[in-house]
Design an enzyme around this catalytic site. Structure first.
Site, short mmCIF file in Angstrom:
data_model
loop_
_atom_site.label_atom_id
_atom_site.label_comp_id
_atom_site.label_asym_id
_atom_site.label_seq_id
_atom_site.Cartn_x
_atom_site.Cartn_y
_atom_site.Cartn_z
N LYS A 1 1.08 -1.12 -0.02
CA LYS A 1 0.14 -0.31 -0.29
C LYS A 1 0.66 1.18 0.12
CE LYS A 1 -2.23 1.74 3.74
NZ LYS A 1 -1.55 2.96 4.23
N ASN A 2 1.97 1.07 0.59
CA ASN A 2 2.82 2.54 0.97
C ASN A 2 4.20 2.95 -0.64
OD1 ASN A 2 1.09 3.34 3.54
ND2 ASN A 2 2.84 2.73 4.85
N CYS B 1 -5.41 13.19 11.15
CA CYS B 1 -6.48 11.81 10.87
C CYS B 1 -6.40 10.92 11.93
CB CYS B 1 -5.31 11.37 9.86
SG CYS B 1 -3.30 10.21 10.73
N ARG C 1 -1.51 15.16 11.83
CA ARG C 1 -0.75 14.64 10.95
C ARG C 1 -0.38 15.98 9.73
NH1 ARG C 1 -1.21 9.03 9.05
NH2 ARG C 1 0.30 8.88 7.55
N ASP D 1 4.32 0.41 11.77
CA ASP D 1 2.69 -0.06 11.43
C ASP D 1 2.99 -1.49 11.28
OD1 ASP D 1 2.42 2.68 10.12
OD2 ASP D 1 2.91 1.99 7.93
N ARG E 1 -8.89 -0.45 4.45
CA ARG E 1 -7.21 0.71 3.75
C ARG E 1 -6.08 0.34 3.46
NH1 ARG E 1 -6.35 4.34 7.73
NH2 ARG E 1 -4.35 4.75 5.73
C1 UD1 Z 1 4.43 7.28 6.64
C2 UD1 Z 1 2.97 5.49 5.80
C3 UD1 Z 1 2.40 5.32 7.67
C4 UD1 Z 1 4.11 5.09 8.36
C5 UD1 Z 1 5.10 6.12 8.17
C6 UD1 Z 1 6.12 6.18 9.85
C7 UD1 Z 1 2.42 6.12 3.65
C8 UD1 Z 1 1.63 6.32 2.77
N1 UD1 Z 1 1.99 6.03 5.33
O1 UD1 Z 1 2.94 8.28 6.97
O2 UD1 Z 1 2.08 4.02 6.97
O3 UD1 Z 1 2.64 5.09 9.63
O4 UD1 Z 1 4.93 6.42 6.87
O5 UD1 Z 1 6.81 5.59 9.23
O6 UD1 Z 1 3.72 5.57 3.47
N2 UD1 Z 1 5.77 14.95 10.39
C9 UD1 Z 1 5.97 15.95 10.69
N3 UD1 Z 1 5.68 17.08 10.04
C10 UD1 Z 1 5.77 16.57 8.40
C11 UD1 Z 1 5.24 15.29 8.01
C12 UD1 Z 1 5.17 14.72 8.80
O7 UD1 Z 1 6.10 16.86 11.75
O8 UD1 Z 1 5.36 17.60 7.38
C13 UD1 Z 1 5.83 13.83 11.21
C14 UD1 Z 1 4.47 13.19 11.52
O9 UD1 Z 1 3.99 13.40 12.30
C15 UD1 Z 1 5.16 11.51 11.77
C16 UD1 Z 1 6.23 11.10 11.50
O10 UD1 Z 1 6.82 13.03 11.41
O11 UD1 Z 1 5.30 12.07 13.57
C17 UD1 Z 1 6.97 11.35 10.62
O12 UD1 Z 1 5.64 10.83 9.57
P1 UD1 Z 1 5.80 10.97 8.27
O13 UD1 Z 1 7.34 9.82 7.79
O14 UD1 Z 1 6.28 11.49 7.30
O15 UD1 Z 1 4.71 9.88 8.01
P2 UD1 Z 1 3.37 9.47 6.54
O16 UD1 Z 1 3.87 9.98 5.04
O17 UD1 Z 1 2.22 9.73 6.68
#
Ligand code: UD1
Length: 416
Positions: free
Chosen positions: A22-23, A116, A121, A305, A397
């Site tokens: 998925k990711n 979310c 997020r 995850d 999902r």
């Molecule tokens: C992706 C995965 C999700 C997984 C996560 C961490 C997908 C679709 N989803 O989510 O399943 O749990 O990686 O491995 O690939 N953060 C900030 N600011 C930002 C972006 C992120 O503070 O602009 C923080 C988030 O709140 C979180 C951490 O960074 O605490 C990790 O987030 P991120 O690596 O961005 O996860 P996703 O890409 O949303």
């Protein structure tokens, strides 16, 4: 609303195949916008998040069709750069469309993704990087509007190795006039798969899988065919299901390298694992050992995850395990439901103290997020009596036919 009903206590035996990730496929679906041509994606999982992405692609003007598990997206006919709120709300990670739409259309308007089920997020890292690339951003009335004439290639340092931000920058810079580097980039296998996809399309990207990624902009892209990497979290979930039932299962279609952080934890639990080129066999006849301290971390650390599935397993270990959830602040919602099933778990902030019990007991429980749903089903496979799991919209999902696959390896589980 349908529910999953499990009669716990059956050892799982046999083999199960893992579907495409998925990711990995979600950013690839965003990437289909870029080439203005044909995208053929093999082993595309049929998941709610994938369908949500396809609705976005259709809204943008793409033609989308399926042949079995092969997805074909033609992005030649894109007619808008706007994603309305109802489509953005379906899936929080749709923020990764932003980079791709800007790259293709030089404009993008999307609804703000908001919070979310895992807590807030934030997208500050995405926005900061886009600004550094010369993209003009206006955030008002719940929408983010982006505009750029030419991407200003730059060296971007991420304050945290965000998966989504890394992907968004890669997508935004593919069709630029220079070289961009991302340092402290996320190193997840899904980033490598996105790089492979984009390079097959004609992009010039290297370094994915390390903390420095270099994107050399190109003028145009071409049609592409690609097989999505297997889903390491789904694989981890089948391993956890096997472990909690004391069974022996071969999980097929995996990449052992992607599974190392997960394999190492099952080994720490004292279970026997045999790795092959594309499969792993877990023999869980021994008692599950507690784990002193398990931390979720960016790859190659233990993935957040897989935290809920492994917590279910540790809830019947021979002692006390400590889990630190370092990635998302609201990712222990399954704990209250596991407690209804007799698990002995205390939470203090980002720490969970899991005292192993002999066996869980069946109860009515409700899933409130994707991996929590898997964790509760896994717990139900051990529990004495009947477990009823509600909230399957979350499960769907990210897992294709989870209950059917568990059934095929001996679980007594149905959806009704
Ligand atoms: C992706 C995965 C999700 C997984 C996560 C961490 C997908 C679709 N989803 O989510 O399943 O749990 O990686 O491995 O690939 N953060 C900030 N600011 C930002 C972006 C992120 O503070 O602009 C923080 C988030 O709140 C979180 C951490 O960074 O605490 C990790 O987030 P991120 O690596 O961005 O996860 P996703 O890409 O949303």
């Amino acid at each position: 609303m349908s529910k999953i009903i499990i009669e716990g206590g059956r050892k799982l035996e046999g083999a199960v195949r893992v579907h495409g990730s998925k990711n990995a496929v979600l950013p690839i679906l965003a990437a289909t916008v870029l080439n203005g041509g044909k995208n053929v994606i093999y082993d595309c999982p049929k998941l709610k998040d994938v369908y949500a992405s396809l609705e976005i692609l259709k809204c943008l003007g793409c033609n989308v069709s399926w042949e079995g598990n092969t997805l074909i997206v033609d992005s030649q006919t894109i007619s808008t750069h706007y994603i309305p709120e109802n489509l953005m709300r379906e899936m929080r990670s749709s923020i990764i469309f932003l980079g791709a739409i800007i790259a293709r259309c030089r404009n993008a308007i999307i609804s703000y993704p908001g919070g979310c089920e895992l807590g807030p997020r934030p997208i500050d890292l995405h926005i900061k990087a886009f600004k550094q690339l010369g993209i003009k951003i206006d955030e008002s009335h719940g929408y983010i509007s982006c505009k750029v004439d030419n991407i200003e290639c730059d060296s971007i340092h991420l304050d945290f190795p965000s998966v989504g931000a890394t992907e968004n920058i890669m997508l935004a810079c593919v069709l630029s006039n220079g070289i961009t580097t991302i340092s402290n980039a996320a190193k997840e296998p899904e980033i490598v798969d996105l790089q492979d996809y984009l390079n097959k399309m004609g992009a010039k990207i290297c370094g994915a899988g390390t903390s420095v990624i270099t994107i050399e902009g190109v003028k145009s892209l071409k049609d592409v065919c690609h097989t999505v990497i297997p889903d390491r979290i789904v694989a981890a979930s089948y391993l956890a299901a096997t472990a909690i039932t004391g069974g022996t299962v071969t999980v097929e279609n995996i990449m052992p390298l992607h599974m190392q952080p997960i394999i190492s934890v099952f080994k720490d639990c004292g279970l026997d694992i045999t790795e092959d080129k594309t499969s792993i066999t877990l023999d869980a006849k021994k008692q599950i050992h507690q784990i002193d301290f398990l931390r979720t971390l960016p790859h190659p650390g233990f993935p957040t995850d897989a935290q809920a599935p492994i917590m279910a397993v540790l809830s019947i270990a021979d002692g006390t395990s400590i889990i630190a959830e370092n990635m998302f602040e609201n990712r222990f919602k399954h704990v209250a439901e596991l407690a209804r099933m007799g698990a002995d778990i205390k939470i203090d902030g980002r720490i969970a103290i899991v005292r192993g019990v002999k066996r869980l007991s069946g109860a009515k429980v409700t899933a409130t997020d994707l991996r929590g749903a898997a964790g509760l089903i896994i717990a139900g496979l051990n529990a004495e009596g009947e477990t009823e799991v509600d909230g399957l919209c979350h499960l769907d999902r990210g897992y294709e036919n989870f209950e059917g696959n568990l059934q095929s390896i001996g679980a007594k589980i149905i959806r009704r």
